[in-house]
Motif scaffolding. Structure first.
Motif, mmCIF file in Angstrom:
data_model
loop_
_atom_site.group_PDB
_atom_site.id
_atom_site.type_symbol
_atom_site.label_atom_id
_atom_site.label_comp_id
_atom_site.label_asym_id
_atom_site.label_seq_id
_atom_site.Cartn_x
_atom_site.Cartn_y
_atom_site.Cartn_z
ATOM 1 N N ARG A 248 0.830 -1.213 0.000
ATOM 2 C CA ARG A 248 0.000 0.000 0.000
ATOM 3 C C ARG A 248 0.863 1.261 0.000
ATOM 4 O O ARG A 248 0.594 2.225 -0.731
ATOM 5 C CB ARG A 248 -0.921 -0.009 1.209
ATOM 6 C CG ARG A 248 -1.791 1.228 1.350
ATOM 7 C CD ARG A 248 -2.789 1.040 2.488
ATOM 8 N NE ARG A 248 -3.506 2.278 2.779
ATOM 9 C CZ ARG A 248 -3.123 3.161 3.693
ATOM 10 N NH1 ARG A 248 -2.023 2.945 4.413
ATOM 11 N NH2 ARG A 248 -3.822 4.259 3.903
ATOM 12 N N LEU B 110 2.414 1.681 -3.377
ATOM 13 C CA LEU B 110 1.424 2.212 -4.324
ATOM 14 C C LEU B 110 1.287 3.724 -4.168
ATOM 15 O O LEU B 110 1.180 4.458 -5.151
ATOM 16 C CB LEU B 110 0.069 1.532 -4.114
ATOM 17 C CG LEU B 110 -0.076 0.109 -4.664
ATOM 18 C CD1 LEU B 110 -1.391 -0.502 -4.192
ATOM 19 C CD2 LEU B 110 -0.014 0.123 -6.195
ATOM 20 N N LYS B 111 1.287 4.176 -2.925
ATOM 21 C CA LYS B 111 1.193 5.619 -2.680
ATOM 22 C C LYS B 111 2.387 6.353 -3.263
ATOM 23 O O LYS B 111 2.279 7.504 -3.691
ATOM 24 C CB LYS B 111 1.114 5.901 -1.171
ATOM 25 C CG LYS B 111 -0.264 5.689 -0.575
ATOM 26 C CD LYS B 111 -0.293 6.205 0.863
ATOM 27 C CE LYS B 111 -1.696 6.200 1.433
ATOM 28 N NZ LYS B 111 -1.747 6.759 2.796
ATOM 29 N N ARG C 247 3.734 5.484 -5.943
ATOM 30 C CA ARG C 247 3.686 5.134 -7.366
ATOM 31 C C ARG C 247 4.848 4.215 -7.743
ATOM 32 O O ARG C 247 5.386 4.270 -8.846
ATOM 33 C CB ARG C 247 3.693 6.396 -8.230
ATOM 34 C CG ARG C 247 2.476 7.283 -8.004
ATOM 35 C CD ARG C 247 2.517 8.504 -8.890
ATOM 36 N NE ARG C 247 1.344 9.350 -8.671
ATOM 37 C CZ ARG C 247 1.121 10.497 -9.295
ATOM 38 N NH1 ARG C 247 1.998 10.943 -10.205
ATOM 39 N NH2 ARG C 247 0.042 11.208 -9.034
ATOM 40 N N PHE C 248 5.220 3.382 -6.790
ATOM 41 C CA PHE C 248 6.302 2.420 -6.938
ATOM 42 C C PHE C 248 7.632 3.075 -7.308
ATOM 43 O O PHE C 248 8.520 2.445 -7.871
ATOM 44 C CB PHE C 248 5.931 1.320 -7.933
ATOM 45 C CG PHE C 248 5.108 0.245 -7.283
ATOM 46 C CD1 PHE C 248 5.712 -0.807 -6.616
ATOM 47 C CD2 PHE C 248 3.727 0.305 -7.326
ATOM 48 C CE1 PHE C 248 4.953 -1.788 -6.005
ATOM 49 C CE2 PHE C 248 2.953 -0.680 -6.724
ATOM 50 C CZ PHE C 248 3.575 -1.735 -6.058
#
Length: 406
Positions: free
Chosen positions: A51, A54-55, A57-58
């Motif tokens: 998570r 993901l925040k 944006r990898f």
């Protein structure tokens, strides 16, 4: 503590890590077919990490892959090679939780206060396990086995509790001795008490490899920081050997014949038995030297290369033999690369913390050394704390080197 960056970063992660050391008795009650709520907590930790990624944006630090990438890649390939893919994947998921615990430290370690908060956080997480241990001492009946009374606190095995005590004890001593951090007097008084309890309880676990690990930590500290502590170590060892149960556990290592001197009717001590198992596994290891037989398959093949044991299957009790068997020599090299990169990075700690840095080095070296005689890689709850602490100091060292410490 709720004001720490860790809590602000994720209150779920905060409570998950804080209480994980206390949850084994509850989690063991939920197991059905070897799977219980513990598996859900493992999944939760990995999902928290995903998570966060993901925040971002990898767009994540190269160090996440640099330190652990090779080991995880080889491990996933070894899962594919395994004759029991589901079982291997389930076991390897534990490694993903260690990686997650290590990497998550990056996001809540930005300054000295964050390091102080997390050290206090880990130390205070030991309160419930220590209370469990006190109750065990008062009511010892459930903690007696063929080796007599062995303390296990809130953990599922005395060995896991023992290594957890080393981690907490080392952090307590680090808090007391560190040049880089100034903890409050009230906290330092708590740290001294908890350190004393850790030493006493460690002796009562009767875990010989953990005794060696603690000696390594104190030896490294005495060698590089305060030489008088080498004398304290000698005194501690001498006093400990005066305790009959400690003396018996130590002398048992050297008692009895070696496996090449064994006569009919004689039995091996635990160390000689392990050496025999390691030797027996060698032909299997070199038959698949690069990627091994599949993650966590040592016990699966155990009776094939060690038929003397009848029906019981065992793990290697040696992380390096286990990894070589499961993941081949590529796995072993990538595993040692993790420690090499962490140790190389932590050298910068000596610049700002001459007294505290040897303790962290000693903690890592103790893990490396005791991996020769223990299944330490399988001690899941302990490894969560160990690798998060390694991440704490690793990423703090990066911030120091790059001048990003606030």
């Amino acid at each position: 503590m709720p004001n720490s960056r860790l809590y602000l970063f994720s209150s779920v992660l905060f409570y998950l890590l804080f209480f994980r050391a206390s949850l084994d008795p509850i989690l063991n009650l939920t197991k059905i077919g070897g799977i219980g709520l513990g598996a859900l907590l493992n999944l939760l930790l990995v999902l928290l990490f995903i998570r966060v990624c993901l925040k971002q944006r990898f767009i994540i630090p190269k160090s996440f892959i640099k330190v652990w990438g090779c080991f995880i890649l080889v491990g996933l390939i070894s899962v594919i090679n395994s004759p029991e893919k589901i079982s291997s994947l389930r076991s390897f998921f534990s490694i993903l939780t260690y990686w997650s615990a290590f990497c998550l430290s990056y996001f809540f370690v930005k300054n000295k206060e964050d390091v102080e908060h997390y050290i206090k956080f880990c130390i205070y997480s030991s309160i419930v396990p220590l209370i469990f241990a006190l109750f065990e001492i008062i009511f010892p009946e459930s903690s007696i086995n063929r080796n007599g009374f062995r303390l296990f606190g809130s953990f599922s095995h005395p060995n896991i509790f023992a290594f957890y005590l080393i981690l907490i004890g080392t952090l307590c001593l680090y808090s007391i001795k560190s040049d880089a951090f100034e903890f409050s007097h009230s906290f330092l008084s708590h740290a001294k008490l908890i350190f004393l309890l850790c030493v006493v309880f460690l002796i009562l676990t009767k875990t010989r490899s953990a005794w060696l690990a603690m000696a390594v930590v104190l030896f490294i500290y005495g060698l590089f920081s305060e030489r008088k502590h080498l004398g304290y170590l000698v005194i501690l060892v001498f006093i400990s050997l005066l305790i009959p149960s400690v003396h018996d556990r130590v002398t048992d290592i050297f008692s009895g014949p070696s496996f090449d001197e064994l006569d009919i009717g004689e039995s091996l001590n635990s160390f000689e038995w392990r050496k025999l198992v390691w030797l027996a596994s060698w032909e299997y290891i070199i038959s698949k030297p690069f990627l091994g037989h599949g993650y966590d398959t040592f016990s699966y093949y155990f009776l094939d290369f060690f038929p003397l044991q009848e029906n019981t299957k065992y793990d290697a009790h040696n992380a390096y033999v286990q990894i070589s068997f499961d993941m081949g020599f590529l796995g072993l090299i990538s595993y040692m690369l993790i420690f090499s990169l962490i140790l190389a990075r932590l050298i910068s700690l000596f610049r700002i913390d001459k007294k505290g840095a040897p303790l962290i080095f000693g903690l890592i070296l103790s893990y490396i050394i005791t991996s020769f005689s223990d299944n330490i890689l399988f001690y899941l709850s302990y490894n969560w704390y160990f690798w998060s602490v390694m991440g704490l100091f690793y990423f703090y060292s990066i911030n120091i080197a790059e001048g990003h410490v606030e």
